[in-house]
Scaffold this motif. Structure first.
Motif, PDB file in Angstrom:
ATOM      1  N   ALA A 220      -6.777  -2.947  -2.250  1.00 23.00           N
ATOM      2  CA  ALA A 220      -7.557  -3.412  -0.957  1.00 23.00           C
ATOM      3  C   ALA A 220      -8.586  -4.261  -1.168  1.00 23.00           C
ATOM      4  O   ALA A 220      -8.875  -5.716  -0.485  1.00 23.00           O
ATOM      5  N   ASN A 221      -9.315  -4.309  -2.215  1.00 25.13           N
ATOM      6  CA  ASN A 221     -10.511  -5.050  -2.577  1.00 25.13           C
ATOM      7  C   ASN A 221      -9.908  -6.463  -3.263  1.00 25.13           C
ATOM      8  O   ASN A 221     -10.499  -7.589  -3.014  1.00 25.13           O
TER       9      ASN A 221
ATOM     10  N   THR B  31      -5.310   7.959  -7.379  1.00 26.50           N
ATOM     11  CA  THR B  31      -4.431   7.048  -6.282  1.00 26.50           C
ATOM     12  C   THR B  31      -5.804   6.404  -5.316  1.00 26.50           C
ATOM     13  O   THR B  31      -5.493   5.132  -5.060  1.00 26.50           O
ATOM     14  N   VAL B  32      -6.649   7.247  -4.996  1.00 29.73           N
ATOM     15  CA  VAL B  32      -7.867   6.575  -4.164  1.00 29.73           C
ATOM     16  C   VAL B  32      -8.535   5.379  -4.691  1.00 29.73           C
ATOM     17  O   VAL B  32      -8.472   4.210  -4.225  1.00 29.73           O
TER      18      VAL B  32
ATOM     19  N   LEU C  41       1.018   4.054  -3.092  1.00 34.44           N
ATOM     20  CA  LEU C  41       0.728   5.631  -2.713  1.00 34.44           C
ATOM     21  C   LEU C  41       1.868   6.591  -3.451  1.00 34.44           C
ATOM     22  O   LEU C  41       1.574   7.669  -3.268  1.00 34.44           O
ATOM     23  N   GLU C  42       2.944   5.961  -3.956  1.00 34.18           N
ATOM     24  CA  GLU C  42       3.873   6.806  -4.396  1.00 34.18           C
ATOM     25  C   GLU C  42       3.932   6.839  -5.902  1.00 34.18           C
ATOM     26  O   GLU C  42       5.115   7.119  -6.623  1.00 34.18           O
TER      27      GLU C  42
ATOM     28  N   LEU D 150      -5.868   2.282  -4.862  1.00 31.78           N
ATOM     29  CA  LEU D 150      -5.950   1.606  -3.584  1.00 31.78           C
ATOM     30  C   LEU D 150      -7.184   0.880  -3.146  1.00 31.78           C
ATOM     31  O   LEU D 150      -6.986  -0.137  -2.448  1.00 31.78           O
ATOM     32  N   ASP D 151      -8.112   1.517  -3.483  1.00 28.02           N
ATOM     33  CA  ASP D 151      -9.566   0.676  -3.501  1.00 28.02           C
ATOM     34  C   ASP D 151      -9.247  -0.496  -4.391  1.00 28.02           C
ATOM     35  O   ASP D 151      -9.647  -1.677  -3.942  1.00 28.02           O
TER      36      ASP D 151
ATOM     37  N   ALA E   5      -4.737  12.489  -6.707  1.00 29.29           N
ATOM     38  CA  ALA E   5      -5.260  11.815  -5.668  1.00 29.29           C
ATOM     39  C   ALA E   5      -6.563  11.068  -5.785  1.00 29.29           C
ATOM     40  O   ALA E   5      -6.706   9.969  -5.451  1.00 29.29           O
ATOM     41  N   GLU E   6      -7.429  11.520  -6.625  1.00 31.49           N
ATOM     42  CA  GLU E   6      -8.676  10.705  -7.120  1.00 31.49           C
ATOM     43  C   GLU E   6      -8.299   9.450  -7.693  1.00 31.49           C
ATOM     44  O   GLU E   6      -8.894   8.203  -7.395  1.00 31.49           O
TER      45      GLU E   6
ATOM     46  N   PHE F  53       0.719  -1.241  -0.051  1.00 37.99           N
ATOM     47  CA  PHE F  53       0.139   0.098  -0.101  1.00 37.99           C
ATOM     48  C   PHE F  53       0.858   1.221  -0.117  1.00 37.99           C
ATOM     49  O   PHE F  53       0.483   2.142  -0.880  1.00 37.99           O
ATOM     50  N   GLU F  54       1.950   1.278   0.858  1.00 40.43           N
ATOM     51  CA  GLU F  54       2.912   2.209   0.732  1.00 40.43           C
ATOM     52  C   GLU F  54       3.441   2.645  -0.559  1.00 40.43           C
ATOM     53  O   GLU F  54       3.477   3.945  -0.878  1.00 40.43           O
TER      54      GLU F  54
END
Lengths: 349, 349
Positions: free
Chosen positions: A163-164, A155-156, A146-147, A159-160, A152-153, A142-143
């Motif tokens: 995670a999913n 990246t979110v 993020l890089e 990450l979704d 941002a939109e 995850f870290e």
């Protein structure tokens, strides 16, 4: 028209070129810092090798979307579709780190001794270190994701997806364990399990560049579907190879899935056709089974058409996956993704 | 001036009120879906209880920042500092889910049988299910943190805090394991380990509302520092209680840390002063140790001033933590965070 051998060689070369770059990026993204023993254990399996197929899919998709020359420099920073650049290599490493975390924990659950020709992490180190190494890779993935430098939109959203994907891999692993205790698993249930346990990480790999680079929802979905299709085909091909490739070439006992009572698309299909799959091989010990026993079992599975059924299913999935790639520009990387899909079901080991 | 007992009662009531709301939110954020056995195992420890101290810190910080009446309705959606609302309860559940994941995996590593008065997950289920339940909670925590409705930039920052927190918890757990094999751990090293293993999750809890609600960097940092301070104080207080509270009240053998050779601030301090800590209690079995042995050991640790040193260190950390809260508006929730800090070092168990 080139020969199948020449095509396979070209795909393997393309994968190897990208693997080199991924192998260079892994120590940069995941350096061995304090506490060293923890990070050494976390890197152990990553450093032991691996084809890096998922990162190769991710990088090729990024190249196709950006419509750049294959492996064009600077490779790490790709132009996005909406301006700016994004570091897709970070995303590629993130996906491989997730794969490594799941292998470390899976090997504990399956009590496996070997992985990639070296001791499993819980054998080389110990149970606690292996659990903790997997947990560390989990958050590091995850870290790293993020890089990428994506807005941002995006990246979110990435990450979704990540995670999913992890949640679904856990669900798939749980289903797999449950299936080993259930005699009556259906073909549909088996394919759902494979989708969750294996294919979602291919789907994430194929769609994440589209997410990070700002592609339309339709493109993201098509690429996700490509990953699901070829990921399932990859697993089904693994099941077929376990039965049809000589032990020497396979690097483990041929038919070991049968001996260990593992569900595969082949055995699930055969059982639906009335074959007493559990009695096909009497020996329950991989080290004690004879080649004659395995050959008898394979003959029985051929008779019901179960091996042919698995081959055909994998082929259909790959064809559908390739069709989904029509959302991509017509370029070399697009062709590579098609060839990669073919390779996954044509490979001999 | 109210009595210490009255103050403790008031804090516990405030924590209990927020715990109720967290307990309602957990099944909503983490429903038991297919495969049920996996989600039941994931929820097992969460449903078994827990003080929910970290969510209480998170929710109180959100109340203080939003400058609303304590527990004002609608509780889940808080006004942010830059307009719009944010669901801080999702963040509170996410933090508790991370805490639960670490407990499940820690219990495997420490081979512990009991947690919160019930069998540890790997005892109630099995090793594989416990590993997988922890892994599922891990990704679910990220999924839940993605659903606060905060702007994308803030959500990215919150996920960065969460991922970094998880990495540091793993590093702290690894240090803790290493320390058990090393005789010469210093006070500084011990405090660093506690910061990583325990305090960072308090720091995340205190600072995440500021991140999600759009506070300035200085506010975020101050709240993060508050969490680090009170989190370390909490752990040090735990170490003191293990030696000073009767077994009946403690719910486990008094002095069990000593018997098991666990490093604590007290033993690390005593060793620096020349005490042969490993010889303080000869018995290595928690079930066989006598009250006389424990009392002798405690007397020796009192003589070197090690217990007083731990108490004093915890007190200093709490005082510094409370000072950091000056960045918050002067309101009831601000006072609650001060009282929570005091409670962490004054609590009798």
């Amino acid at each position: 028209m080139t020969s199948p051998e020449a095509r396979e060689k070209a795909v393997l070369e393309a994968v190897a070129e990208r693997r080199e770059l991924v192998n260079e990026a892994i120590p940069e993204e995941l350096p061995i810092v304090r506490p060293e023993r923890l990070y050494e254990a976390s890197r152990y399996l990553l450093d032991a090798g691996g084809k890096r197929l998922r990162p190769a899919v991710l990088l090729a998709t990024a190249e196709a979307l950006a419509d750049v020359e294959p492996l064009s420099e600077p490779y790490r920073t790709f132009p996005t579709l909406t301006g700016g650049t994004v570091d897709v290599m970070a995303a590629a490493v993130s996906v491989e780190v997730i794969q490594s975390f799941t292998l470390i924990h899976d090997d504990i659950m399956d009590d496996d001794d070997l992985r990639r020709g070296v001791p499993a992490v819980h054998r080389e180190y110990d149970l606690s270190t292996a659990i903790l190494a997997g947990d560390t890779l989990y958050s590091k993935a995850f870290e790293i994701m993020l890089e990428t430098g994506s807005p941002a939109e995006r990246t979110v959203e990435a990450l979704d997806v990540l995670a999913n994907t992890c949640t679904r891999i856990c669900e798939g692993q749980s289903l797999d364990v449950t299936f080993e205790e259930r005699p009556n698993v259906t073909v549909e249930e088996y394919l759902e399990m494979v989708e969750q346990k294996t294919a979602v990480l291919y789907a994430a790999s194929a769609s994440l560049p589209a997410v990070l680079m700002g592609a339309d929802e339709a493109v993201i979905e098509a690429l996700y579907g490509y990953g699901l299709d070829v990921g399932r085909a990859f697993q089904i091909r693994d099941d077929v190879l376990d039965l049809t490739v000589p032990s020497e070439k396979l690097g483990k006992q041929r038919g070991s899935d049968l001996v260990e009572g593992k569900r595969t698309l082949i055995t699930v299909h055969a059982r639906e056709r009335g074959v007493a799959v559990d009695s096909l091989v009497e020996t329950a010990d991989v080290d004690a089974v004879t080649e004659t026993e395995i050959e008898g079992a394979v003959a029985a599975l051929e008779e019901t058409g179960s091996i042919a059924y698995a081959d055909e299913t994998a082929r259909e999935l790959v064809e559908r996956g390739k069709e989904r790639l029509e959302v991509l520009p017509d370029n070399e990387a697009h062709d590579l993704l098609c060839e990669l899909a073919d390779y996954l079901i044509e490979r001999g080991h």
